[in-house]
Design a protein around this motif. Sequence first.
Motif, PDB file in Angstrom:
ATOM      1  N   GLY A 136       0.792  -1.219   0.000  1.00  0.00           N
ATOM      2  CA  GLY A 136       0.000   0.000   0.000  1.00  0.00           C
ATOM      3  C   GLY A 136       0.824   1.268   0.000  1.00  0.00           C
ATOM      4  O   GLY A 136       0.283   2.348   0.225  1.00  0.00           O
ATOM      5  N   ALA A 137       2.124   1.166  -0.254  1.00  0.00           N
ATOM      6  CA  ALA A 137       3.003   2.344  -0.286  1.00  0.00           C
ATOM      7  C   ALA A 137       3.414   2.599  -1.728  1.00  0.00           C
ATOM      8  O   ALA A 137       4.569   2.382  -2.118  1.00  0.00           O
ATOM      9  N   GLU A 138       2.463   3.045  -2.538  1.00  0.00           N
ATOM     10  CA  GLU A 138       2.751   3.252  -3.956  1.00  0.00           C
ATOM     11  C   GLU A 138       3.698   4.406  -4.185  1.00  0.00           C
ATOM     12  O   GLU A 138       4.392   4.445  -5.207  1.00  0.00           O
ATOM     13  N   PHE A 139       3.765   5.357  -3.242  1.00  0.00           N
ATOM     14  CA  PHE A 139       4.698   6.480  -3.400  1.00  0.00           C
ATOM     15  C   PHE A 139       6.138   5.992  -3.324  1.00  0.00           C
ATOM     16  O   PHE A 139       6.993   6.406  -4.115  1.00  0.00           O
ATOM     17  N   ILE A 140       6.427   5.108  -2.380  1.00  0.00           N
ATOM     18  CA  ILE A 140       7.773   4.544  -2.279  1.00  0.00           C
ATOM     19  C   ILE A 140       8.090   3.692  -3.504  1.00  0.00           C
ATOM     20  O   ILE A 140       9.232   3.676  -3.991  1.00  0.00           O
ATOM     21  N   ALA A 141       7.089   2.996  -4.029  1.00  0.00           N
ATOM     22  CA  ALA A 141       7.309   2.211  -5.249  1.00  0.00           C
ATOM     23  C   ALA A 141       7.678   3.118  -6.417  1.00  0.00           C
ATOM     24  O   ALA A 141       8.584   2.803  -7.205  1.00  0.00           O
ATOM     25  N   MET A 142       7.007   4.261  -6.539  1.00  0.00           N
ATOM     26  CA  MET A 142       7.357   5.212  -7.594  1.00  0.00           C
ATOM     27  C   MET A 142       8.760   5.769  -7.399  1.00  0.00           C
ATOM     28  O   MET A 142       9.506   5.956  -8.372  1.00  0.00           O
ATOM     29  N   VAL A 199      -9.182   9.084   5.758  1.00  0.00           N
ATOM     30  CA  VAL A 199     -10.094   8.113   5.176  1.00  0.00           C
ATOM     31  C   VAL A 199     -10.444   8.539   3.749  1.00  0.00           C
ATOM     32  O   VAL A 199     -10.811   9.691   3.500  1.00  0.00           O
ATOM     33  N   GLY A 200     -10.312   7.618   2.817  1.00  0.00           N
ATOM     34  CA  GLY A 200     -10.634   7.892   1.430  1.00  0.00           C
ATOM     35  C   GLY A 200      -9.513   8.502   0.625  1.00  0.00           C
ATOM     36  O   GLY A 200      -9.685   8.749  -0.565  1.00  0.00           O
ATOM     37  N   ALA A 201      -8.371   8.762   1.247  1.00  0.00           N
ATOM     38  CA  ALA A 201      -7.225   9.361   0.546  1.00  0.00           C
ATOM     39  C   ALA A 201      -6.175   8.292   0.286  1.00  0.00           C
ATOM     40  O   ALA A 201      -5.966   7.393   1.103  1.00  0.00           O
ATOM     41  N   GLY A 253       1.409  14.144   0.178  1.00  0.00           N
ATOM     42  CA  GLY A 253       1.379  15.503  -0.346  1.00  0.00           C
ATOM     43  C   GLY A 253       0.739  16.492   0.613  1.00  0.00           C
ATOM     44  O   GLY A 253       1.236  17.612   0.794  1.00  0.00           O
ATOM     45  N   ALA A 254      -0.361  16.075   1.275  1.00  0.00           N
ATOM     46  CA  ALA A 254      -1.015  16.961   2.236  1.00  0.00           C
ATOM     47  C   ALA A 254      -0.117  17.261   3.425  1.00  0.00           C
ATOM     48  O   ALA A 254      -0.077  18.393   3.929  1.00  0.00           O
ATOM     49  N   LEU A 255       0.638  16.259   3.877  1.00  0.00           N
ATOM     50  CA  LEU A 255       1.539  16.480   5.002  1.00  0.00           C
ATOM     51  C   LEU A 255       2.768  17.284   4.594  1.00  0.00           C
ATOM     52  O   LEU A 255       3.251  18.140   5.341  1.00  0.00           O
ATOM     53  N   LEU A 256       3.267  17.018   3.371  1.00  0.00           N
ATOM     54  CA  LEU A 256       4.482  17.688   2.921  1.00  0.00           C
ATOM     55  C   LEU A 256       4.255  19.168   2.658  1.00  0.00           C
ATOM     56  O   LEU A 256       5.124  20.004   2.964  1.00  0.00           O
ATOM     57  N   TYR A 257       3.095  19.509   2.106  1.00  0.00           N
ATOM     58  CA  TYR A 257       2.823  20.899   1.753  1.00  0.00           C
ATOM     59  C   TYR A 257       2.062  21.656   2.847  1.00  0.00           C
ATOM     60  O   TYR A 257       1.577  22.760   2.594  1.00  0.00           O
ATOM     61  N   SER A 258       1.953  21.080   4.012  1.00  0.00           N
ATOM     62  CA  SER A 258       1.326  21.790   5.127  1.00  0.00           C
ATOM     63  C   SER A 258       2.293  21.915   6.301  1.00  0.00           C
ATOM     64  O   SER A 258       2.775  23.002   6.614  1.00  0.00           O
ATOM     65  N   ARG A 259       2.623  20.811   6.936  1.00  0.00           N
ATOM     66  CA  ARG A 259       3.485  20.866   8.109  1.00  0.00           C
ATOM     67  C   ARG A 259       4.945  21.102   7.733  1.00  0.00           C
ATOM     68  O   ARG A 259       5.673  21.813   8.430  1.00  0.00           O
ATOM     69  N   TYR A 260       5.403  20.494   6.634  1.00  0.00           N
ATOM     70  CA  TYR A 260       6.817  20.585   6.258  1.00  0.00           C
ATOM     71  C   TYR A 260       7.017  21.447   5.021  1.00  0.00           C
ATOM     72  O   TYR A 260       7.924  21.184   4.220  1.00  0.00           O
ATOM     73  N   LEU A 261       6.176  22.463   4.832  1.00  0.00           N
ATOM     74  CA  LEU A 261       6.273  23.292   3.634  1.00  0.00           C
ATOM     75  C   LEU A 261       7.584  24.067   3.585  1.00  0.00           C
ATOM     76  O   LEU A 261       8.276  24.085   2.565  1.00  0.00           O
ATOM     77  N   PHE A 262       7.964  24.711   4.684  1.00  0.00           N
ATOM     78  CA  PHE A 262       9.184  25.529   4.685  1.00  0.00           C
ATOM     79  C   PHE A 262      10.434  24.658   4.528  1.00  0.00           C
ATOM     80  O   PHE A 262      11.385  25.038   3.844  1.00  0.00           O
ATOM     81  N   LEU A 263      10.430  23.487   5.152  1.00  0.00           N
ATOM     82  CA  LEU A 263      11.567  22.579   4.971  1.00  0.00           C
ATOM     83  C   LEU A 263      11.653  22.086   3.535  1.00  0.00           C
ATOM     84  O   LEU A 263      12.754  21.952   2.972  1.00  0.00           O
ATOM     85  N   PHE A 264      10.520  21.835   2.914  1.00  0.00           N
ATOM     86  CA  PHE A 264      10.505  21.402   1.520  1.00  0.00           C
ATOM     87  C   PHE A 264      11.033  22.501   0.607  1.00  0.00           C
ATOM     88  O   PHE A 264      11.827  22.236  -0.315  1.00  0.00           O
ATOM     89  N   GLU A 265      10.606  23.741   0.857  1.00  0.00           N
ATOM     90  CA  GLU A 265      11.103  24.863   0.060  1.00  0.00           C
ATOM     91  C   GLU A 265      12.595  25.083   0.283  1.00  0.00           C
ATOM     92  O   GLU A 265      13.343  25.381  -0.658  1.00  0.00           O
ATOM     93  N   ALA A 266      13.070  24.913   1.510  1.00  0.00           N
ATOM     94  CA  ALA A 266      14.504  25.060   1.792  1.00  0.00           C
ATOM     95  C   ALA A 266      15.320  23.996   1.074  1.00  0.00           C
ATOM     96  O   ALA A 266      16.396  24.274   0.521  1.00  0.00           O
ATOM     97  N   ALA A 267      14.814  22.763   1.056  1.00  0.00           N
ATOM     98  CA  ALA A 267      15.512  21.702   0.331  1.00  0.00           C
ATOM     99  C   ALA A 267      15.564  22.000  -1.163  1.00  0.00           C
ATOM    100  O   ALA A 267      16.586  21.766  -1.828  1.00  0.00           O
TER     101      ALA A 267
END
Length: 217
Positions: free
Chosen positions: A61-67, A142-144, A151-165
């Motif tokens: 069920g971890a299709e993101f890691i598979a990609m 649920v349903g996601a 993506g929801a976690l990366l662009y909300s809680r870790y948005l500034f860290l993602f932009e810094a990277a």
Amino acid sequence: MGPRFRRGDGDGMIHVLAFYLFAVMTIASGAITILSRNPVHSVLWLILAFFNAAGLMVLAGAEFIAMLLVIVYVGAVAVLFLFVVMMLDIDFAELRAGFVRYMPFGALVAVVLLCEMVLGIGAYRAGNLKLGTPDGTAATPVGASNIEAIGALLYSRYLFLFEAAGLILLVAMIGAIVLTHRQRSDTRGQNISKQVARRPDEATVNVKPEVGQGVTL
């Protein structure tokens, strides 16, 4: 241990067979990657191991890691390493000699790693190690799907860290371009505007050499 499904479930049986197929192929490909004497063959077996590991991630069920496994490792790292290996002038006789020379040291490292794994598994089964348990704060909505949750976690809680990277990677890319794109005085550069403005009659010359005379350069 493989995934557990209810008895009599045809889809569950297919998942079990797919799990063991991907697992066996991953382990076999990894072993042949290490044991193969030809570096090119080792890289090809490594690519096969990445594909089978991606299949395991899809079943989990971890299709993101598979990609990530397919796009990053197979599409970039493994292919780049394959081209590097193919362009190098590898002396296979020297490679085998070095393998025999460092075999005792490699065997010692393998024994140490095996002892560490045995001790770790024994300590876990004895109950001396306590692994962290999820508290539900990072649970998938649920349903996601898995990718939507990341993506929801990366662009909300870790948005500034993602932009810094992203900025760090951009600076690294610009630095690599600046270091490699330098004007060298010992080489003759191209004059693009002069080449574009050249007329056809200046580019080619029609000659009629006599028989047996050849062409004068």
